[in-house]
Design a protein around this motif. Structure first.
Motif, short mmCIF file in Angstrom:
data_model
loop_
_atom_site.label_atom_id
_atom_site.label_comp_id
_atom_site.label_asym_id
_atom_site.label_seq_id
_atom_site.Cartn_x
_atom_site.Cartn_y
_atom_site.Cartn_z
N UNK A 99 0.81 -1.23 0.00
CA UNK A 99 0.00 0.00 0.00
C UNK A 99 0.84 1.28 0.00
N UNK A 100 2.01 1.23 0.63
CA UNK A 100 2.89 2.40 0.64
C UNK A 100 3.49 2.65 -0.74
N UNK A 101 3.68 1.58 -1.53
CA UNK A 101 4.23 1.73 -2.88
C UNK A 101 3.22 2.40 -3.80
N UNK A 102 1.92 2.19 -3.57
CA UNK A 102 0.89 2.74 -4.46
C UNK A 102 0.89 4.26 -4.48
N UNK A 103 1.41 4.87 -3.42
CA UNK A 103 1.38 6.33 -3.33
C UNK A 103 2.76 6.96 -3.28
N UNK A 104 3.79 6.16 -3.46
CA UNK A 104 5.15 6.70 -3.49
C UNK A 104 5.75 6.95 -2.13
N UNK A 105 5.09 6.51 -1.06
CA UNK A 105 5.70 6.65 0.26
C UNK A 105 6.98 5.82 0.33
N UNK A 106 6.95 4.66 -0.32
CA UNK A 106 8.12 3.80 -0.45
C UNK A 106 8.23 3.40 -1.91
N UNK A 107 9.44 3.35 -2.43
CA UNK A 107 9.65 2.96 -3.82
C UNK A 107 9.59 1.44 -3.96
N UNK A 108 9.16 0.99 -5.12
CA UNK A 108 8.98 -0.45 -5.35
C UNK A 108 10.28 -1.22 -5.15
N UNK A 109 11.37 -0.70 -5.66
CA UNK A 109 12.64 -1.44 -5.57
C UNK A 109 13.20 -1.45 -4.14
N UNK A 110 12.63 -0.65 -3.27
CA UNK A 110 13.10 -0.65 -1.89
C UNK A 110 12.57 -1.83 -1.09
N UNK A 111 11.50 -2.46 -1.58
CA UNK A 111 10.91 -3.56 -0.82
C UNK A 111 11.13 -4.92 -1.48
#
Length: 580
Positions: free
Chosen positions: A100-112
């Motif tokens: 859910x954090x990736x959907x809004x840019x709070x966390x980047x996809x490649x970070x997880x």
């Protein structure tokens, strides 16, 4: 031990590790129990049977999937005793709780995400990985058929087969659409990293479309109406993330439409987060109401088109439609086709989910195990074995069971049938022998078989299926790897509970899930949490606990640093609204 031999062993222990990782591992050995995974290689040699490769052929273990269950198994399995091969259509592990954090840019996809090959290289290259999808399991011949997932015109065979001695199915599950018309064509899902990236782009598209010249206010409202179907943890967390994204970032970039944005959560049940404590569910509904997020409960979606969503109101038996700009479907999971086909082969075709026993062995199929969302544990009932339990406890064959005789088998009963312990807690009974008391609560010296059956007749009512969560899958993977590592040792010295039907003991302890709590981020730097011991925590301090736990649970130091840096960047610069 000489200094020379000490440094020689230390050198071998850190062979193949980056220098920074060695330093981080050495500096954080005292960090405590919150870290679920670490860069250090698990030492399985002290707990495993030494196998001479010249005298014994390694058993081939094929693992399907690189999710929580699969990766947890791979990190601990003894590769000196097993030839391990991994098959997955994705060459990475994803920390799904942060989707859910990736959907809004709070966390980047490649970070997880962490590449699978980064994980298995720490096992000295003794685990083989193939990026492919298993399309069929041939249980009779102990083979699997796989197909590569590459779309380009690379040369070579697209399909191949592998033989196995042991098969570990950890393919997860897919989104359950309940065969609702239009869902697949017109809804976004939130199950994979690609889903989160697609939602992120679509949210920006909705805003960019809304500010184009020539649109009426009604058209703008429709484009900026975001609908989430499903009031579970994923749906609620996405709604909260989206609200924060809009209020903290997008209203400053799109000021002309800031008052036209609407977020709606549709839930078929009476409350959102109904699997949490009712205090958390009530607080979430109140907070969403204050934030302007509309929650519609008691509504069942019957169809979705590209412009509107049609639902039935259970209380009024009315059908209504609402327009939307974007719909996210988050209503649960179902079995994948390859697992359904496998279930038909082994006599489980009538079931909804693949069934295993308490040792995660697939019922009706030897040497096959299933973990995580793709399977459920079919816990054996006490009443199925009640006569055998009584006979085993009645050592003098008197036909009556004394308290002392019952106490001699209590530990085996509690381990073999965990529902007994749950029943004791639900009835606030301090000791299992309290079950033998008469209906008035008076202690009895002994009970016959009829009284024994009556005493345990309601115990099986406490049987519950484990939730389809990352926490369950990770614990199952770690448990199964331990069983594999101790297999030969436990063949000679079984460690499990006694067999009430038959003689001897079970080879291993059955799997026992330990609930470590669960979080529900609600936006505005507030989170609700259920903690062990029936504790409930809500507020800003719980949000910082959420940060701490989720950072520590990352699969590697690389992703841990990336996630924390993303949170820091968001605090300083806000979220990135670029459509990439």
């Amino acid at each position: 031990m000489t200094i020379l031999s000490f440094f020689s062993r230390a050198s071998r222990s850190f062979n193949g590790y980056p220098a920074c990782s060695k330093l981080l591992v050495l500096c954080t050995l005292s960090s405590g129990g919150l870290v679920a995974y670490s860069e250090s290689q698990t030492d399985v040699s002290n707990t495993s049977v030494e196998i001479n490769a010249k005298d014994c052929k390694k058993r081939r273990v094929v693992v399907l999937g690189t999710g929580w269950a699969g990766i947890s198994f791979l990190k601990d399995v003894d590769v000196s005793a097993h030839d391990v091969q991994v098959i997955s259509p994705r060459n990475y592990f994803a920390f799904t709780p942060l989707l859910p954090s990736v959907t809004c840019g709070t966390v980047e996809a490649r970070s997880i995400v962490e590449p699978v090959r980064n994980i298995i290289k720490k096992r000295n290259g003794e685990i083989q990985f193939c990026e492919a999808e298993c399309i069929k399991i041939d249980a009779a011949n102990k083979k699997i058929l796989c197909r590569s997932t590459f779309d380009n015109n690379l040369v070579g065979n697209e399909e191949f087969s592998l033989e196995y001695d042991y098969l570990v199915i950890a393919v997860g599950a897919q989104v359950n659409t309940f065969n609702t018309p239009g869902v697949v064509e017109n809804c976004h899902f939130l199950k994979e990293v690609e889903d989160a990236q697609k939602i992120r782009r679509s949210v920006i598209d909705c805003f960019e479309k809304a500010v184009l010249p020539g649109l009426s206010e009604e058209e703008q409202r429709i484009n900026l109406h975001f609908v989430i179907v499903g009031g579970g943890p994923t749906g609620v967390e996405f709604a909260a993330e989206l609200h924060d994204y809009v209020q903290e970032d997008l209203v400053n970039l799109y000021p002309t439409v800031k008052d036209l944005v609407k977020i709606t959560v549709i839930q078929s049940g009476d409350h959102i987060l109904n699997m949490f404590d009712e205090r958390i569910s009530s607080f979430a509904e109140q907070k969403f109401s204050r934030d302007g997020i509309e929650v519609q409960t008691g509504c069942r979606v019957i169809s979705v088109s590209d412009k509107e969503i049609t639902m039935k109101l259970k209380s009024k038996e009315e059908i209504c439609s609402i327009p939307h700009g974007l719909v996210v479907w988050s209503t649960g999971v179902e079995t994948r086709p390859v697992v359904k086909d496998f279930m038909g082969q082994i006599g489980q075709g009538s079931r909804r989910v693949l069934a295993t026993d308490e040792w995660l062995r697939v019922k009706g199929c030897a040497d096959v195990y299933a973990l995580g969302d793709c399977a459920t544990i079919n816990q054996r009932k006490v009443m199925e074995d009640i006569a055998a339990i009584f006979k085993a406890a009645d050592k003098d064959n008197s036909g009556a069971l004394t308290v002392k005789e019952f106490q001699d088998v209590v530990d085996d009963i509690l381990e073999r049938y965990p529902q007994v312990e749950h029943y004791l807690k639900s009835k606030h009974l301090s000791d299992v022998t309290d079950l033998l008391k008469d209906p008035e609560g008076n202690a009895r010296d002994e009970v016959d078989i009829g009284g024994f059956k009556l005493a345990l007749s309601h115990v099986d009512s406490q049987m519950k299926n484990l939730p389809a969560t990352a926490q369950v899958a990770a614990q199952q993977g770690a448990y199964l790897s331990k069983c594999f590592n101790h297999r030969q040792q436990c063949e000679d010295n079984p460690e499990g509970p006694r067999r009430f039907k038959g003689s001897g003991r079970h080879q291993f302890h059955p799997f026992r899930y330990k609930h470590l709590g669960q979080f529900a981020p609600l936006g505005g730097e507030q989170t609700a949490a259920e903690l062990p011991g029936d504790w409930v925590s809500i507020g800003h301090s719980t949000q910082w606990l959420w940060y701490s736990v989720y950072a520590s649970k990352q699969v590697s130091w690389r992703t841990r640093v990336l996630v924390v840096s993303d949170w820091t960047r968001r605090f300083i610069f806000g979220r990135d609204s670029s459509r990439i």
